[in-house]
Write a protein that holds these residues in place. Structure first.
Motif, mmCIF file in Angstrom:
data_model
loop_
_atom_site.group_PDB
_atom_site.id
_atom_site.type_symbol
_atom_site.label_atom_id
_atom_site.label_comp_id
_atom_site.label_asym_id
_atom_site.label_seq_id
_atom_site.Cartn_x
_atom_site.Cartn_y
_atom_site.Cartn_z
ATOM 1 N N GLU A 92 0.865 -1.163 0.000
ATOM 2 C CA GLU A 92 0.000 0.000 0.000
ATOM 3 C C GLU A 92 0.911 1.225 0.000
ATOM 4 O O GLU A 92 2.049 1.149 0.431
ATOM 5 C CB GLU A 92 -0.828 -0.058 1.278
ATOM 6 N N THR A 118 -15.969 2.546 -7.070
ATOM 7 C CA THR A 118 -16.342 1.481 -6.137
ATOM 8 C C THR A 118 -17.289 0.490 -6.797
ATOM 9 O O THR A 118 -17.079 -0.730 -6.724
ATOM 10 C CB THR A 118 -17.002 2.090 -4.882
ATOM 11 N N LYS A 160 -9.323 -10.183 -1.551
ATOM 12 C CA LYS A 160 -8.962 -8.834 -1.073
ATOM 13 C C LYS A 160 -7.771 -8.260 -1.830
ATOM 14 O O LYS A 160 -7.704 -7.055 -2.067
ATOM 15 C CB LYS A 160 -8.662 -8.870 0.431
ATOM 16 N N ASN A 193 -7.774 -4.654 -3.918
ATOM 17 C CA ASN A 193 -6.778 -3.581 -3.805
ATOM 18 C C ASN A 193 -6.167 -3.249 -5.158
ATOM 19 O O ASN A 193 -5.928 -2.087 -5.482
ATOM 20 C CB ASN A 193 -5.673 -3.979 -2.812
ATOM 21 N N LEU A 207 -8.783 -1.432 -7.332
ATOM 22 C CA LEU A 207 -8.943 -0.053 -6.849
ATOM 23 C C LEU A 207 -7.758 0.806 -7.286
ATOM 24 O O LEU A 207 -7.933 1.929 -7.766
ATOM 25 C CB LEU A 207 -9.077 -0.029 -5.323
ATOM 26 N N ASN A 243 -7.082 2.128 -0.507
ATOM 27 C CA ASN A 243 -7.958 1.373 0.393
ATOM 28 C C ASN A 243 -7.374 1.325 1.803
ATOM 29 O O ASN A 243 -7.107 0.256 2.336
ATOM 30 C CB ASN A 243 -8.124 -0.044 -0.187
ATOM 31 N N THR A 298 -10.912 -3.892 3.588
ATOM 32 C CA THR A 298 -12.215 -4.281 3.060
ATOM 33 C C THR A 298 -12.814 -5.314 4.005
ATOM 34 O O THR A 298 -12.089 -6.135 4.546
ATOM 35 C CB THR A 298 -12.044 -4.951 1.674
ATOM 36 N N ILE A 306 -17.107 -2.212 1.269
ATOM 37 C CA ILE A 306 -15.916 -1.646 0.620
ATOM 38 C C ILE A 306 -15.973 -0.127 0.736
ATOM 39 O O ILE A 306 -17.007 0.483 0.467
ATOM 40 C CB ILE A 306 -15.823 -2.160 -0.845
ATOM 41 N N PRO A 321 -13.254 2.647 -0.131
ATOM 42 C CA PRO A 321 -11.984 3.215 -0.587
ATOM 43 C C PRO A 321 -12.018 4.735 -0.605
ATOM 44 O O PRO A 321 -13.077 5.353 -0.468
ATOM 45 C CB PRO A 321 -11.859 2.668 -2.005
#
Lengths: 409, 409
Positions: free
Chosen positions: A217, B169, B204, B208, B211, B218, B222, B253, B255
């Motif tokens: 991230e 999203t 997951k 990520n 997104l 994020n 989530t 979710i 973000p």
């Protein structure tokens, strides 16, 4: 490391630690809880006792997954507390903390930790401090606090996680180099096969994508700063900028484990195609300092000595530094290094000020990042690796990566 | 919205606001600065004056890009201040704030804001409060603070940004649905073409990635919670879990824009292949409440009324709720809604407690998210959309998405 906390608390004359806030993106809490979905809570650690995590009902399973002793905040009936406080949330929160302190017999000096909302917590703690005469709430300077000092040295699990982030980081750096050099040059800037110009914003979007693919991230963003931007250390670069050949690009990348875990910190300075002589010369000065000071790093010595050494080397080479002019905006304008862990900037600190007593301890993970900055000459250079000081005192760069200034197009 | 700040300050009898901390992932600061790479600083806003951003030299270009009035902290000579303070950083920081307050003639009630390290700032502010008798430092409850109230209503630019996050999203939610249903079923769980089992952790990671591809981040993770996990509202799900057919999956979710900007918040509950009768019944109860209460939402009415209405509807259907048992862990166990903006949870708040005076104002963006939870029956259902209350009082779901419980395999 964690096993040092009790004796560090004794040294600092702290009887308890109170950590406030969520488990994610809050290094003080994450240090105890690991990466779990606890969005609000307290952690109380009395000296020589195990820590207790106070959580909300909705997050009881997440709290239970931590192996910490846990306690449900709903047991204190927060809605009734709010009624008793006449609807004053600050008062109700203070009453809650007072009950916890009473139940767990918290007295004496209580150290405060956590990255959270300053406003309401300042007010709540102020009230608690006023109403509990046998409790002294203590906020230590970040650079010297018990948890900063504990976190300064890392255990094997922490090293493995930072090393993993280093591998991911250097893979993505290589991806970026490959992506840039796969472009063509038109009118001095990079264009793709269709002739579309490449922007700094697009480079950064790719970086975020490639990091996410690998489970990382990028909460603090990326520095991809060209020309004049490169000459200002924390200038992140300009999204609309095109990517030119023959100009220095400072590329500083510092991602963390997804969810807010361990960071890695890394910088290279690149010139695409060719480097002008002026950039090449400054680069060689930085690289020389990088290598000379790196070889000099020895465990159990004062960190500030290396900042002084770096400044003196740069001054000998004719560059202004923060040692002879703390306000300089040219030359060497920042510290040599900082610790890296659950925060991208943590102890030990390398400021040259006399009050900085931080030592380079075995077990610490630090950056090593000399740089030179001349914004008016549209020029900046920084080279940075993340380094582990082994328990035996030897040094290791956690993710090796080539230090070429020029990326051939 | 921002234009309300001065009159909200007057209502709250605040003479100044002091915002502390970085510009990223710190809604109070980001609200003024936008998404810029300012990692440490202060923002001072006196009532009826423009705000001033105090930044470090290294970040002067980033600070200048904000269009705020700016002031370089190095002008106060922090190294000299630290010397004068005998190396005590807390003391030096307090002296710095005292100088700023003096220079800008800050007196009276100063509201404190910012998501930052509580320990050192508590200590610094405590010192400032003690040494400046004509300054009163005020920490308001988050739910009622001036900036919370300003942020509760959004201007057009903010709506456009939340709407964009809503589009991203729902695109990713559709990607996830497509990804899940592209799998095959073996022994009651999803497997890919090679027969490899799918895990929640892998789902997951994909989220990520998808997104990041679309410019989102994020930071809070989530919720993808199955069976018993689905029955605990904030259980994020278990990475090693396989993905079964015929069990409820709560997929929540939330973000934000990369760098720490505006959020969107969205939940669907899915059963892969088929839904057991028990899940179907609970789902229909939640959907009925979702639709009925949504139709009832009217601007300029108390938010708590809708929480009471939701509880009463669920109770009529035979479910326990927080209204008749605040400690219940079964049935309806949370609030109906919350504001969404630079924080995923912000005002207005929908708690049913009498002290909650929040109104559903035109211009606000809220979630709408009734749910039912029966962990012992391995069952949880939540349906959530993000809703904009237009200036004219009409409602709009910012990103429409189908509400099918069953995803056909």
């Amino acid at each position: 490391m964690k096993s040092d906390i009790d004796h560090l608390m004794k040294d600092a004359n702290l009887d308890s630690l109170l950590v406030i806030g969520p488990a994610g993106h809050n290094p003080y809490m994450t240090y105890f809880t690991g990466l779990v979905h606890v969005t609000r809570g307290y952690l109380l650690k009395k000296r020589d006792h195990s820590p207790v995590l106070f959580h909300r009902s909705m997050e009881r399973d997440e709290a239970a997954s931590t192996d910490l002793q846990i306690k449900n905040l709903d047991d204190y009936d927060p809605i009734k507390l709010l009624e008793e406080a006449g609807g004053d949330q600050i008062q109700a929160d203070a009453m809650l903390l007072q009950r916890i302190f009473k139940e767990f017999d918290v007295r004496g000096r209580v150290g405060l930790y956590g990255k959270t909302e300053i406003g309401p917590h300042y007010a709540t703690l102020h009230l608690v401090g006023e109403t509990l005469p046998d409790v002294e709430l203590v906020g230590e300077a970040s650079s010297r606090s018990v948890l900063t000092r504990a976190r300064t040295t890392k255990d094997e699990d922490e090293i493995a996680r930072i090393r993993k982030m280093g591998e991911i980081t250097s893979t993505v750096v290589a991806d970026v180099a490959g992506f840039l050099t796969s472009h063509q040059v038109k009118d001095g800037v990079l264009v793709d096969r269709q002739g579309e110009v490449l922007t700094v914003g697009e480079v950064k979007r790719r970086i975020n994508l490639w990091l996410a693919m690998r489970g990382a991230e990028n909460p603090e963003g990326t520095i991809f700063a060209i020309g004049r931007d490169a000459g200002v250390p924390h200038s992140a670069g300009t999204d609309d900028d095109l990517v030119p050949i023959g100009k220095p690009i400072v590329f500083d990348i510092y991602p963390c484990e997804a969810g807010g875990g361990y960071f890695h910190d890394f910088t290279r300075t690149w010139c695409l195609g060719y480097a002008p002589d002026e950039v090449q010369e400054v680069y060689e000065d930085v690289l020389d300092v990088f290598e000379t000071v790196y070889k000099a790093l020895k465990p159990n010595t004062p960190c500030r000595d290396y900042q002084v050494m770096t400044c003196e080397m740069f001054e000998e080479k004719g560059h202004p530094t923060v040692l002879n002019n703390p306000k300089t905006k040219e030359g060497y304008v920042h510290s040599l290094a900082h610790g890296v862990g659950l925060a991208v900037h943590e102890g030990p600190y390398f400021s040259h000020v006399e009050s900085n007593k931080d030592q380079l301890l075995p077990g610490s993970v630090i950056t090593h990042e000399p740089g030179l900055y001349y914004p008016d000459r549209e020029l900046g250079v920084r080279i940075e690796d993340t380094v582990w000081v082994h328990p035996d005192g030897t040094l290791e760069i956690l993710a090796e990566y080539p230090k070429d200034l020029v990326l051939k197009m």
